[in-house]
Each structure stands twice: as C-alpha cells, then as structure tokens.
Design an enzyme around this catalytic site. Structure first.
Site, PDB file in Angstrom:
ATOM      1  NE  ARG A 113       3.102 -10.190  30.903  1.00 11.94           N
ATOM      2  CZ  ARG A 113       3.516 -11.189  30.152  1.00 11.94           C
ATOM      3  NH1 ARG A 113       4.335 -12.085  30.632  1.00 11.94           N
ATOM      4  NH2 ARG A 113       3.112 -11.291  28.901  1.00 11.94           N
ATOM      5  NE  ARG A 122       5.296  -7.953  27.853  1.00 12.35           N
ATOM      6  CZ  ARG A 122       4.985  -8.920  27.032  1.00 12.35           C
ATOM      7  NH1 ARG A 122       5.758  -9.972  26.919  1.00 12.35           N
ATOM      8  NH2 ARG A 122       3.919  -8.856  26.299  1.00 12.35           N
ATOM      9  CG  ASP A 125       7.797 -11.508  29.220  1.00 13.09           C
ATOM     10  OD1 ASP A 125       6.707 -12.041  29.467  1.00 13.09           O
ATOM     11  OD2 ASP A 125       8.081 -10.984  28.135  1.00 13.09           O
ATOM     12  CG  ASP A 127       9.005 -16.104  28.130  1.00 12.79           C
ATOM     13  OD1 ASP A 127       7.833 -16.411  28.394  1.00 12.79           O
ATOM     14  OD2 ASP A 127       9.320 -15.081  27.499  1.00 12.79           O
TER      15      ASP A 127
END
Length: 197
Positions: A113, A122, A125, A127
């Site tokens: 990343r 990217r 991700d 999260d």
C-alpha cells in the site's frame, strides 16, 4: 515476606482493569466491521487476498463477505484515478481494537500500500468501521470510523451483509444509506469474493 518490604508494589488498579478487559475480550469474541477498498492492480484479487489474510489472523474469523461494489474515487477529479472495488467484511475477533488496527496496517503493507497522498490511489485500504458498539475518539483509531456514516461505498455493502446494522451513535445503516443515496456506487454482480474455507 513482611508487608513493609519496599520492593512489593501493589499493581495499579488501571493495569488490573486493562488485564481484566483483555481477558474478557479473549474469552468473549467481539463483532467488528472492516471496509476494504482497492483501485490499483488486480483489484478483485487484492480484495480476496485481504479477506484471506484476515482469516489467517490468529484470534479472528471472517463471518461474512459482502458483494463487490465499483465506486468512483473520493475527493479527487473524476476520471483522474481508476475506480475502486469496495467490500465489507464482518468478523468475530478476540483481538482488542488496537491489535486489529495493527493487523489491518500489516495487510496493507503486505500488498505494498502506498500512502503518498491523502485520497491517492491505493492497492488496498483496510479500515475498521466498527468494533462491537464501542465509541472512542482516540486519534489513532476513532470508533466508529469518523466518516463511515457518510460513505455509501461503506454503507451499501455493509447493508447487504447485515440489514439491521447500526453505526454506533449515528443510527441505522439502512436509514443513513437512504439519506445518502447510491449514486456512484455500482453493484458488480459479476464479481464475487469467497468466504475462506
């Protein structure tokens, strides 16, 4: 040993509480919601790799994987970056939130990343959207995710795997999604992520 021995220090109550809390977590798996997004390379393969890496995490089990959505990048000029593939994963975990965050960063790093620019493209991700019903304003890991309630690319796939879901302190995912609408968030019925065996 006499109680006056100066080398015997009582364990601070805060440490005892932390240990107790960790212990409860160990014996009592918590639900967490994790959002995945990729807009570089083989996006579907990367998302599947992240799902598999989560499942390979000790103390974590992937319980549900959403359908894949294709979405326009957030906060950039339209057409300036490839579109994202987004998905949401429901997990049960005995890891505390900060360990889950570290695991997410490790998965991002494993896929190389790049964090060059805010809202830049990217590879992946990872999260943490919610961890049980925890509300925390810790700057390292704010829970629930501070922008999840205003991002259809998180709410739409989340709704698919858990129609009754609630963003702690913000309300039901279904109602938040109705308020936002689904513009720019396209379901990709031709793409599928597998639940790990």
């Amino acid at each position: 040993m006499s109680s006056s021995d100066p080398t015997v220090q009582p364990v601070p109550a805060s440490v005892v509480e932390q240990v107790d809390a960790a212990d409860v977590t160990l014996s009592n798996p918590q639900w967490a919601v994790i959002s995945l997004g990729s807009n570089l390379g083989n996006r579907l393969e990367t998302l599947q790799g992240a799902v598999d890496a989560l499942e390979d995490t000790p103390g974590l089990r992937v319980k549900a994987v959403s359908p894949v959505y294709e979405t326009e990048p957030w906060g950039v000029t339209p057409g300036s970056q490839p579109s994202y593939y987004n998905a949401v994963v429901l997990v049960k975990t005995t890891l505390p939130p900060d360990s889950l965050l570290e695991r997410g960063h490790a998965i991002e790093e494993a896929f190389e990343r790049v964090r060059d620019e805010r809202w830049g493209p990217r590879t992946i991700d990872v999260d943490i959207v919610t961890y049980q019903d925890v509300i925390s304003d810790d700057p390292r890991l704010t829970l629930p995710h501070p922008r999840a309630h205003e991002r259809a690319f998180v709410l739409a796939p989340w709704y698919d795997v858990d129609p009754e879901a609630v963003v702690p302190g913000r309300g039901r995912v279904a109602e938040l999604l109705d308020g936002l609408g689904r513009e720019g968030v396209e379901p990709r019925a031709d793409l599928e992520l597998r639940l790990p065996d």
